[in-house]
Design a protein around this motif. Structure first.
Motif, PDB file in Angstrom:
ATOM      1  N   GLN A 192       1.481  11.207 -10.580  1.00 55.59           N
ATOM      2  CA  GLN A 192       1.370   9.753 -10.736  1.00 55.59           C
ATOM      3  C   GLN A 192       2.507   9.049  -9.996  1.00 55.59           C
ATOM      4  N   SER A 193       3.688   9.674  -9.950  1.00 59.98           N
ATOM      5  CA  SER A 193       4.826   9.051  -9.258  1.00 59.98           C
ATOM      6  C   SER A 193       4.529   8.900  -7.767  1.00 59.98           C
ATOM      7  N   TRP A 194       3.880   9.920  -7.193  1.00 59.85           N
ATOM      8  CA  TRP A 194       3.510   9.819  -5.770  1.00 59.85           C
ATOM      9  C   TRP A 194       2.507   8.668  -5.589  1.00 59.85           C
ATOM     10  N   TRP A 195       1.554   8.635  -6.497  1.00 57.85           N
ATOM     11  CA  TRP A 195       0.515   7.620  -6.462  1.00 57.85           C
ATOM     12  C   TRP A 195       1.145   6.230  -6.625  1.00 57.85           C
ATOM     13  N   ASN A 196       2.072   6.183  -7.560  1.00 56.88           N
ATOM     14  CA  ASN A 196       2.757   4.930  -7.874  1.00 56.88           C
ATOM     15  C   ASN A 196       3.503   4.378  -6.651  1.00 56.88           C
ATOM     16  N   SER A 197       3.954   5.271  -5.770  1.00 59.99           N
ATOM     17  CA  SER A 197       4.704   4.796  -4.593  1.00 59.99           C
ATOM     18  C   SER A 197       3.794   3.997  -3.650  1.00 59.99           C
ATOM     19  N   HIS A 198       2.475   4.082  -3.856  1.00 62.03           N
ATOM     20  CA  HIS A 198       1.536   3.303  -3.032  1.00 62.03           C
ATOM     21  C   HIS A 198       0.936   2.142  -3.823  1.00 62.03           C
TER      22      HIS A 198
END
Ligand code: FES
Length: 233
Positions: A192-198
């Motif tokens: 989710q953190s990777w996703w959150n970066s977008h």
């Protein structure tokens, strides 16, 4: 001499660089939409995102979007000029107006976003139901169904990349990366953190897909030949 061309990979990079143009586009788009808006009744099995059950509670998803951190960053920095950046206590054009943290009523109201997230998650299945209805209307996959699905996916990607959702699944512990290291919660949090970066890009993309879907279905109900069957079940 060759002119260098700036390339923008994400919508928010373009927005940051062309804020005035973007504001103009948004005002024209929202103004036009407000002028033509009327409920588009279900048409050939297609349900407009503004007509589905979500329309009954539109202020709630509206507030969810309005208090999204991606938009907050833009309207605080570019429209209100307050604060101009994180921890920026001073307004350059109004030195007497200090930023006092998130204590005033507007910021406190915006912090309700973490609760509005729950309503955003609850609404997601309705958009997939709209997709399902479009498939069963003529037992076929049509172009309109794909557009409705793309809108549902964009809204899901935006909602589940929310900063408050990141806290929900990874917060309330002292150390994100060590306390649950390797465990399922930590893995989900990393993804989710990777996703959150977008998230910022997803916020704008999902806003555009809602309006595009609405306009597409308005075009269909107005008789434009925009649809076609891709295959029958
Ligand atoms: Fe954008 Fe939550 S921060 S939806």
């Amino acid at each position: 001499m060759q002119k260098s061309v700036t390339r923008y990979f994400f919508p928010h990079e373009f927005i940051e660089a062309n804020w005035r143009l973007w504001s103009f586009i948004i005002i024209i788009a929202l103004g036009s939409w407000a002028l033509i808006t009327y409920p588009v009744a279900p048409f050939h099995g297609y349900i407009d995102p503004f007509y589905s059950p979500t329309v009954l509670i539109v202020p709630i998803p509206g507030l969810f979007r309005l208090t999204c951190y991606a938009y907050r960053k833009d309207y605080h920095r570019h429209l209100f000029h307050h604060p101009l950046a994180c921890e920026n206590a001073q307004r350059e054009d109004a030195p007497s107006r200090k930023y006092t943290g998130e204590k005033n009523a507007i910021f406190q109201f915006e912090n309700l976003h973490r609760y509005l997230l729950y309503t955003g998650i609850l609404l997601l299945p309705f958009f997939y139901y709209d997709f399902y209805k479009s498939l069963t209307y003529a037992d076929s996959l049509r172009i309109g169904s794909l557009i409705i699905l793309a809108n549902a996916l964009a809204l899901t990607a935006w909602t589940l990349s929310c900063h408050a959702f990141r806290h929900l699944i990874g917060g309330n512990i002292d150390c994100y990366s060590c306390a649950t290291l390797g465990g399922p919660r930590n893995i989900v949090w990393r993804v989710q953190s990777w996703w959150n970066s977008h998230h910022e890009a997803l916020a704008w993309i999902s806003l555009l897909t809602i309006f595009f879907t609405d306009l597409y279905l308005r075009g269909l109900s107005a008789g434009l030949p925009l649809d076609g069957t891709l295959f029958k079940f």
